[in-house]
Design a protein around this motif. Structure first.
Motif, short mmCIF file in Angstrom:
data_model
loop_
_atom_site.label_atom_id
_atom_site.label_comp_id
_atom_site.label_asym_id
_atom_site.label_seq_id
_atom_site.Cartn_x
_atom_site.Cartn_y
_atom_site.Cartn_z
N LEU A 1 0.85 -1.19 0.00
CA LEU A 1 0.00 0.00 0.00
C LEU A 1 0.88 1.24 0.00
O LEU A 1 1.76 1.39 0.85
CB LEU A 1 -0.90 0.00 1.24
CG LEU A 1 -1.71 1.28 1.49
CD1 LEU A 1 -2.78 1.46 0.41
CD2 LEU A 1 -2.35 1.25 2.87
N ALA A 2 0.66 2.12 -0.96
CA ALA A 2 1.43 3.36 -1.05
C ALA A 2 0.52 4.54 -0.71
O ALA A 2 -0.40 4.86 -1.47
CB ALA A 2 2.01 3.54 -2.45
N ILE B 1 -1.32 -0.90 -4.25
CA ILE B 1 -2.47 -0.02 -4.14
C ILE B 1 -1.96 1.39 -3.90
O ILE B 1 -1.13 1.62 -3.01
CB ILE B 1 -3.39 -0.42 -2.97
CG1 ILE B 1 -3.93 -1.83 -3.15
CG2 ILE B 1 -4.53 0.58 -2.82
CD1 ILE B 1 -4.72 -2.34 -1.95
N ILE B 2 -2.42 2.34 -4.72
CA ILE B 2 -2.05 3.74 -4.53
C ILE B 2 -3.21 4.47 -3.86
O ILE B 2 -4.31 4.54 -4.41
CB ILE B 2 -1.70 4.42 -5.87
CG1 ILE B 2 -0.44 3.80 -6.47
CG2 ILE B 2 -1.50 5.92 -5.67
CD1 ILE B 2 -0.05 4.40 -7.81
N ALA C 1 2.88 -4.75 3.26
CA ALA C 1 3.75 -3.60 3.52
C ALA C 1 3.01 -2.32 3.19
O ALA C 1 2.11 -2.31 2.33
CB ALA C 1 5.05 -3.69 2.71
N ALA C 2 3.37 -1.24 3.88
CA ALA C 2 2.78 0.07 3.62
C ALA C 2 3.89 1.11 3.62
O ALA C 2 4.77 1.09 4.49
CB ALA C 2 1.74 0.41 4.68
N VAL C 3 3.85 2.00 2.63
CA VAL C 3 4.88 3.04 2.52
C VAL C 3 4.22 4.41 2.42
O VAL C 3 3.08 4.54 1.97
CB VAL C 3 5.80 2.80 1.30
CG1 VAL C 3 6.55 1.49 1.45
CG2 VAL C 3 5.01 2.82 0.00
N ASP C 4 4.99 5.42 2.83
CA ASP C 4 4.50 6.79 2.77
C ASP C 4 5.71 7.71 2.67
O ASP C 4 6.84 7.29 2.90
CB ASP C 4 3.66 7.12 4.02
CG ASP C 4 2.70 8.27 3.80
OD1 ASP C 4 1.49 8.02 3.61
OD2 ASP C 4 3.17 9.43 3.78
N ARG D 1 -5.51 4.21 5.56
CA ARG D 1 -5.78 3.54 6.83
C ARG D 1 -7.05 2.69 6.74
O ARG D 1 -7.11 1.58 7.28
CB ARG D 1 -5.90 4.57 7.95
CG ARG D 1 -4.58 5.23 8.32
CD ARG D 1 -4.67 5.97 9.64
NE ARG D 1 -5.58 7.12 9.56
CZ ARG D 1 -5.19 8.34 9.20
NH1 ARG D 1 -3.91 8.56 8.88
NH2 ARG D 1 -6.06 9.34 9.15
N ALA D 2 -8.04 3.21 6.04
CA ALA D 2 -9.28 2.44 5.87
C ALA D 2 -9.02 1.17 5.06
O ALA D 2 -9.56 0.10 5.37
CB ALA D 2 -10.34 3.30 5.20
N LEU D 3 -8.18 1.28 4.03
CA LEU D 3 -7.88 0.11 3.20
C LEU D 3 -7.09 -0.93 3.99
O LEU D 3 -7.29 -2.14 3.81
CB LEU D 3 -7.10 0.54 1.96
CG LEU D 3 -7.87 1.41 0.96
CD1 LEU D 3 -6.94 1.94 -0.13
CD2 LEU D 3 -9.02 0.63 0.34
N LEU D 4 -6.20 -0.48 4.86
CA LEU D 4 -5.45 -1.42 5.69
C LEU D 4 -6.38 -2.24 6.58
O LEU D 4 -6.12 -3.41 6.85
CB LEU D 4 -4.44 -0.68 6.56
CG LEU D 4 -3.07 -0.38 5.96
CD1 LEU D 4 -2.22 0.44 6.93
CD2 LEU D 4 -2.34 -1.66 5.59
#
Length: 233
Positions: free
Chosen positions: A97-98, A159-160, A122-125, A105-108
């Motif tokens: 998730l990017a 996912i963007i 994994a999630a990146v920002d 946060r909702a998608l997580l």
């Protein structure tokens, strides 16, 4: 149950997108029937549940083989397995998730992804204030670590959920990291190489389509006598 062999499997370009969309709808209904304890179904039943004709259901499935039994119809468990194999969700896809803003946060926290074979690993920002924080068991990492995370988790889908102003750059970094399947929630058209598969979800466009339907909907009071809907008990 007879099925097409891999060598006869149609390419993605050979199957209309509308057919692929309906496959997902068939899968949802078949899974619901399974949960309700239904063992077999038919093209007529599937069509009625989804508002399609039985001929449409049979034609869609015929792109990929023959899945029914004479006098029986479709066995739900077998057709679920077959459709999952066709659309590639007979195994779990690791996803990155990017963008971890409100939408991210909702998608997580969305359980529907994992139920259908997609695991956000994994999630990146790009916001340093988010680095190291954990949401739903996923630690937010700097986007600079994207190539490393892709290799570590063998990620092939992304996912963007980044703002529109950053989405194109984020998409390019995702592709550079070796990912060629992107679900884009940013309200922007991405310009990427043709080999990259992009599916965009623009919630504002969906609301505009709904607004158009409501704006052009004729209220029952305006229906002509012969157009009136039958009374329902």
């Amino acid at each position: 149950m007879s099925k097409s062999k891999d060598k006869n499997k149609p390419t993605a370009d050979a199957v209309p997108k509308a057919v692929v969309s309906r496959l997902s709808l068939y899968l949802r209904e078949l899974q619901r029937l399974q949960r309700d304890g239904v063992v077999t179904t038919s093209s007529t039943q599937l069509g009625q549940l989804l508002g399609f004709t039985d001929a449409q259901v049979r034609k869609d499935l015929a792109h990929f083989g023959h899945f029914g039994y004479p006098g029986v119809g479709y066995r739900c468990s077998e057709l679920v397995a077959a459709v999952k194999q066709i659309i590639g969700t007979d195994h779990t896809w690791p996803v990155v998730l990017a963008g971890v803003g409100n939408l991210g946060r909702a998608l997580l926290g969305h359980r529907g992804f994992s139920h259908q074979g997609f695991d956000i690993v994994a999630a990146v920002d790009s916001d340093p204030s988010k680095f190291g924080k954990t949401l739903d068991g996923i630690e937010i990492q700097p986007i600079a670590r994207l190539p490393e995370l892709v290799m570590q988790h063998d990620v092939r889908l992304a996912i963007i959920a980044a703002p529109a102003s950053a989405a194109q750059e984020v998409a390019e970094r995702i592709v550079a990291a070796g990912i060629y399947g992107i679900l884009n929630f940013a309200p922007i058209t991405l310009h990427l190489p043709p080999e990259v598969a992009v599916s965009s979800v623009d919630l504002a466009i969906e609301m505009e389509q709904l607004s158009f339907a409501m704006t052009n909907l004729r209220p029952p009071s305006e229906l002509l006598p012969e157009e009136e809907e039958p009374l329902r008990e």
